[in-house]
Write an enzyme that holds these catalytic residues in place. Structure first.
Site, PDB file in Angstrom:
ATOM      1  N   HIS A  17       0.837  -1.194   0.000  1.00 15.56           N
ATOM      2  CA  HIS A  17       0.000   0.000   0.000  1.00 15.56           C
ATOM      3  C   HIS A  17       0.871   1.243   0.000  1.00 15.56           C
ATOM      4  O   HIS A  17       2.099   1.166   0.115  1.00 15.56           O
ATOM      5  CB  HIS A  17      -0.927   0.003   1.227  1.00 15.56           C
ATOM      6  CG  HIS A  17      -0.185   0.152   2.524  1.00 15.56           C
ATOM      7  ND1 HIS A  17       0.545  -0.861   3.093  1.00 15.56           N
ATOM      8  CD2 HIS A  17      -0.056   1.216   3.363  1.00 15.56           C
ATOM      9  CE1 HIS A  17       1.092  -0.443   4.226  1.00 15.56           C
ATOM     10  NE2 HIS A  17       0.752   0.816   4.419  1.00 15.56           N
ATOM     11  N   GLU A  67       4.684   8.224   6.766  1.00 13.77           N
ATOM     12  CA  GLU A  67       4.467   7.260   7.854  1.00 13.77           C
ATOM     13  C   GLU A  67       5.724   7.128   8.702  1.00 13.77           C
ATOM     14  O   GLU A  67       6.800   6.808   8.193  1.00 13.77           O
ATOM     15  CB  GLU A  67       4.083   5.900   7.271  1.00 13.77           C
ATOM     16  CG  GLU A  67       3.976   4.775   8.307  1.00 13.77           C
ATOM     17  CD  GLU A  67       3.617   3.446   7.653  1.00 13.77           C
ATOM     18  OE1 GLU A  67       2.612   3.410   6.916  1.00 13.77           O
ATOM     19  OE2 GLU A  67       4.358   2.455   7.866  1.00 13.77           O
ATOM     20  N   HIS A 104       4.927   0.468   0.175  1.00 12.56           N
ATOM     21  CA  HIS A 104       5.643  -0.302   1.186  1.00 12.56           C
ATOM     22  C   HIS A 104       4.757  -1.402   1.753  1.00 12.56           C
ATOM     23  O   HIS A 104       3.567  -1.493   1.424  1.00 12.56           O
ATOM     24  CB  HIS A 104       6.138   0.611   2.313  1.00 12.56           C
ATOM     25  CG  HIS A 104       5.055   1.428   2.953  1.00 12.56           C
ATOM     26  ND1 HIS A 104       4.594   2.604   2.419  1.00 12.56           N
ATOM     27  CD2 HIS A 104       4.333   1.238   4.092  1.00 12.56           C
ATOM     28  CE1 HIS A 104       3.646   3.113   3.189  1.00 12.56           C
ATOM     29  NE2 HIS A 104       3.477   2.290   4.219  1.00 12.56           N
ATOM     30  N   HIS A 132       8.274  23.676  30.030  1.00 11.83           N
ATOM     31  CA  HIS A 132       8.856  24.001  28.739  1.00 11.83           C
ATOM     32  C   HIS A 132       7.744  24.221  27.723  1.00 11.83           C
ATOM     33  O   HIS A 132       6.564  24.048  28.025  1.00 11.83           O
ATOM     34  CB  HIS A 132       9.770  22.863  28.264  1.00 11.83           C
ATOM     35  CG  HIS A 132       9.012  21.602  27.926  1.00 11.83           C
ATOM     36  ND1 HIS A 132       8.486  20.759  28.881  1.00 11.83           N
ATOM     37  CD2 HIS A 132       8.675  21.050  26.716  1.00 11.83           C
ATOM     38  CE1 HIS A 132       7.869  19.746  28.295  1.00 11.83           C
ATOM     39  NE2 HIS A 132       7.971  19.899  26.988  1.00 11.83           N
ATOM     40  N   GLU A 140       2.385  19.238  19.798  1.00 14.76           N
ATOM     41  CA  GLU A 140       3.012  18.004  20.285  1.00 14.76           C
ATOM     42  C   GLU A 140       1.972  16.905  20.398  1.00 14.76           C
ATOM     43  O   GLU A 140       0.924  17.095  21.019  1.00 14.76           O
ATOM     44  CB  GLU A 140       3.668  18.259  21.647  1.00 14.76           C
ATOM     45  CG  GLU A 140       4.253  17.023  22.308  1.00 14.76           C
ATOM     46  CD  GLU A 140       4.884  17.328  23.653  1.00 14.76           C
ATOM     47  OE1 GLU A 140       5.022  16.398  24.471  1.00 14.76           O
ATOM     48  OE2 GLU A 140       5.250  18.507  23.896  1.00 14.76           O
ATOM     49  N   GLU A 159       7.227  11.944  22.511  1.00 13.13           N
ATOM     50  CA  GLU A 159       6.766  13.259  22.055  1.00 13.13           C
ATOM     51  C   GLU A 159       7.015  13.322  20.547  1.00 13.13           C
ATOM     52  O   GLU A 159       8.128  13.051  20.099  1.00 13.13           O
ATOM     53  CB  GLU A 159       7.559  14.384  22.717  1.00 13.13           C
ATOM     54  CG  GLU A 159       7.546  14.408  24.224  1.00 13.13           C
ATOM     55  CD  GLU A 159       8.419  15.538  24.779  1.00 13.13           C
ATOM     56  OE1 GLU A 159       9.025  16.286  23.971  1.00 13.13           O
ATOM     57  OE2 GLU A 159       8.496  15.658  26.001  1.00 13.13           O
TER      58      GLU A 159
END
Length: 397
Positions: free
Chosen positions: A103, A109, A148, A281, A288, A341
């Protein structure tokens, strides 16, 4: 019914929405006590929480399961977590020999192998090919548009896929079986130069995941291309990196600087020991998207204008922090908290509150916050992504 609910609410092991300062009241109504126990800082928010911040948490346990012969998948996209517009995630399991069919995607990805081993293959636009085996802690990255496949090896595998579009759905990808099923056999015959009878048994719909035999050795499956192999490695061994260690944990950062093919997704694998926290932070490049691997913790997000909200997370949860909002993550359990993260970016960047203050004129910081030498002398010019509490701070948990 009323008496039963009151007896339940009066039980000592049932949490109540009452803060230590006396705010709140008992809950005698219908409720999911297990959920309340899992979300103590949402059920009884810290007194510093205020204002309107949207939901920043969704659990893969609440996601729909797609079950197939050969494995399963579930996903978290904007449909499940509307704030998460930049990235989407898929949790997938393949049995030994199970195949995520040939696919490709309109999105890039990025993947992190959670358990087991898999074989990945790809071919680029110049006819160069790639094949590799990946194991626990390894990453792969396929640029948008490149075909892939993924196949479970002897022990099978489970992994996290991350795509650089929050609207992405893994069930809405471009699959070889789906294209064959929706192309006239006369066209397939002309394209491949074989009789239509060669396509008599092709699938009638998208296969997606299917069961196959466990593949042979890597060498036995290599196909020599006249154009050679893909020069950039689609695989990266994250756990082989030397981590940045600080008191309380460690961080491993991966982006295009050390995984050159990964042009649209940057990430950090964070380890927070009990009694430690990911420091205050923010990130000046993008939102994120988080995935919690083990342990439990809580994150508070500050959005300005008096708005802050706290969420509880445990293994299998997805967290999200909108662009540039201040936040921190505390380990609230007795075991190490591990999480990822991720950012739609070619580089991982963050701004440390502690470092910012340390590199700003001392008098300016003192007068801005009305603080004295006890704080000013403790500021660090070097960034510590994870910090350890002193014993007097452990009562926060």
């Amino acid at each position: 019914m009323e008496n039963r609910l009151r007896n339940l609410a009066g039980s000592e092991d049932v949490p109540q929405p009452i803060r230590q300062d006396g705010a709140g009241a008992t809950d005698f109504g219908p409720r999911d006590v297990m959920r309340d126990r899992e979300n103590p800082n949402m059920f009884v928010p810290p007194v510093t929480d205020a204002g309107l911040i949207p939901n920043l948490k969704f659990s893969f346990s609440d996601a729909h399961m797609q079950l197939n012969q050969g494995g399963w998948s579930r996903e978290v996209t904007v449909r499940e977590l509307p704030i998460a517009t930049t990235l989407a995630g898929v949790n997938m399991r393949l049995t030994p020999g199970g195949v995520r069919e040939l696919h490709w995607h309109q999105q890039a990805e990025w993947a992190y192998m959670l358990l087991g081993r898999a074989r990945i293959t790809a071919v680029d636009q110049e006819g160069r090919n790639f094949i590799a085996d990946v194991g626990q802690g390894d990453l792969w990255y396929f640029p948008a548009g490149l075909p892939h496949s993924i196949q479970g090896l002897e022990e099978g595998c489970e992994f996290l896929l991350v795509f650089d579009d929050g609207h992405f759905s893994d069930l809405n990808t471009l699959s070889i079986s789906d294209w064959f099923a929706h192309t006239p056999k006369s066209v397939l015959s002309a394209n491949f130069g074989v009789p239509e009878s060669a396509f008599a048994s092709i699938p009638t719909d998208q296969v997606y995941i299917f069961q196959d035999n466990i593949p042979g050795s890597l060498e036995s499956q290599r196909i020599q291309s006249p154009y050679g192999t893909i020069p950039q490695n689609f695989k990266h061994q994250l756990m082989a990196q030397t981590p940045l260690k600080t008191p309380g944990g460690s961080v491993r950062i991966v982006d295009s600087s050390n995984f050159p093919i990964s042009k649209t997704i940057a990430a950090a694998l964070v380890e927070i020991e009990p009694g430690a926290m990911r420091e205050l932070h923010w990130h000046p490049n993008n939102d994120e998207w988080q995935y919690y691997l083990s342990g439990q913790g809580r994150m508070t997000v500050f959005a300005g204008n008096g708005a802050a909200r706290t969420f509880d997370y445990r293994a299998g949860d997805v967290g999200y922090v909108p662009f540039a909002l201040g936040h921190y993550i505390q380990n609230t359990g007795n075991e190490t908290l591990w999480f990822l993260e991720m950012f739609k970016s070619d580089r991982f960047v963050d701004v440390s509150l502690n470092q910012w203050m340390a590199l700003t004129p001392r008098d300016l910081v003192r007068d801005n916050l009305n603080v004295g030498p006890e704080l000013l002398d403790a500021l660090r010019k070097e960034k510590w992504p994870v910090v350890k509490y002193t014993s007097k701070h452990l009562s926060l948990f």
